[in-house]
Design a protein around this motif. Structure first.
Motif, PDB file in Angstrom:
ATOM      1  N   MET A  36       0.655  -1.232   0.136  1.00 46.48           N
ATOM      2  CA  MET A  36      -0.046   0.098  -0.034  1.00 46.48           C
ATOM      3  C   MET A  36       0.858   1.177   0.046  1.00 46.48           C
ATOM      4  N   ILE A 121      -5.028  -3.188  -3.302  1.00 48.97           N
ATOM      5  CA  ILE A 121      -6.003  -2.504  -2.440  1.00 48.97           C
ATOM      6  C   ILE A 121      -5.897  -1.037  -2.686  1.00 48.97           C
ATOM      7  N   TYR A 124      -7.042   0.188  -6.300  1.00 49.77           N
ATOM      8  CA  TYR A 124      -8.566  -0.040  -6.213  1.00 49.77           C
ATOM      9  C   TYR A 124      -9.325   1.408  -5.523  1.00 49.77           C
TER      10      TYR A 124
END
Length: 252
Positions: A36, A121, A124
């Motif tokens: 991330m 993640i 998105y």
């Protein structure tokens, strides 16, 4: 000097031993966070590109954004796959045992899955949350499209260079002291301006295209992940780590 090189080798090997002994859960959550965090490389580069003119100077300045994700991940000591191609490999090279090979494969698999899931993640979230306007969105898409202009051979070859450079950075950091940030900036900036391919940074860029419907998930896996992952591992492990370890063995 050989003794200095041996000292660096010992430091990195000790770090690798610690990583190999960590639990799967600890490795996974750290790797997820790293995936991330690496999305900020695409974000920073895209935002700088949006605000800069389309020129050589603009490209050189915007490429500084690429370094942000690496700075966050390395200084926060999160698990990044390409770092482990050196750190966790040296213990196996020093004491080749099947048990250590299994530990290495466990670490690589856990960290890679965590990193890639983290990038998915993040990609998105960036594309679905109402944060950026359509013009900025187009810039982010352009980064991924430009990356996919490389064919499989170029993806692999550029991945080898990226793997080599990240491995070099890992080798330099123990002796960097207060200059650690400078080392990270210089090495990762070179990866950026060279257009070299990195499995984790590039995953955010290509998955952004996938979630926008511009390319299929199969394209991501076959045209990007397979050649770039292979190139990063070859450059970081089978070239840099082997040569560096051979140097120490020769000194002994």
């Amino acid at each position: 000097m050989p003794t200095q090189a041996a000292g660096v080798h010992k430091t990195i090997r000790s770090e690798g031993e610690k990583e190999l002994s960590r639990t799967v859960s600890a490795l996974f959550w750290s790797a997820l966070a790293a995936g991330m965090s690496m999305s900020f490389s695409m974000l920073a580069k895209g935002l700088l590109t949006f605000h800069l003119p389309d020129s050589s100077i603009g490209y050189l300045v915007a490429s500084l954004g690429y370094t942000i994700g690496f700075l966050i991940v390395i200084l926060a000591r999160q698990q990044l796959f390409t770092e482990n191609t050196v750190t966790a490999v040296l213990p196996l090279m020093s004491e080749p045992r099947f048990s250590k090979l299994l530990c290495l494969l466990r670490l690589w698999g856990t960290v890679l899955i965590g990193n890639l899931l983290g990038t998915a993640i993040a990609a998105y979230a960036i594309i679905t949350m109402p944060v950026f306007d359509s013009e900025t969105h187009q810039v982010f898409l352009g980064i991924g499209k430009h990356l996919l202009e490389n064919d499989g051979g170029m993806m692999f070859a550029k991945g080898v260079f990226a793997g080599w450079l990240i491995a070099t950075m890992v080798w330099l950091l123990p002796a960097a002291g207060q200059a650690k940030i400078g080392v990270i900036l210089i090495i990762t900036y070179l990866v950026a301006i060279g257009g070299f391919t990195h499995i984790i940074v590039g995953s955010t860029e290509v998955l952004y295209l996938v979630f926008d419907g511009k390319v299929s998930f199969g394209v991501y896996l076959l045209d990007f992940v397979l050649p770039v992952l292979s190139g990063n591992v070859v450059g970081g492990t089978f070239i840099f780590a082997l040569i560096s370890h051979a140097q120490i063995r020769s000194d002994k």
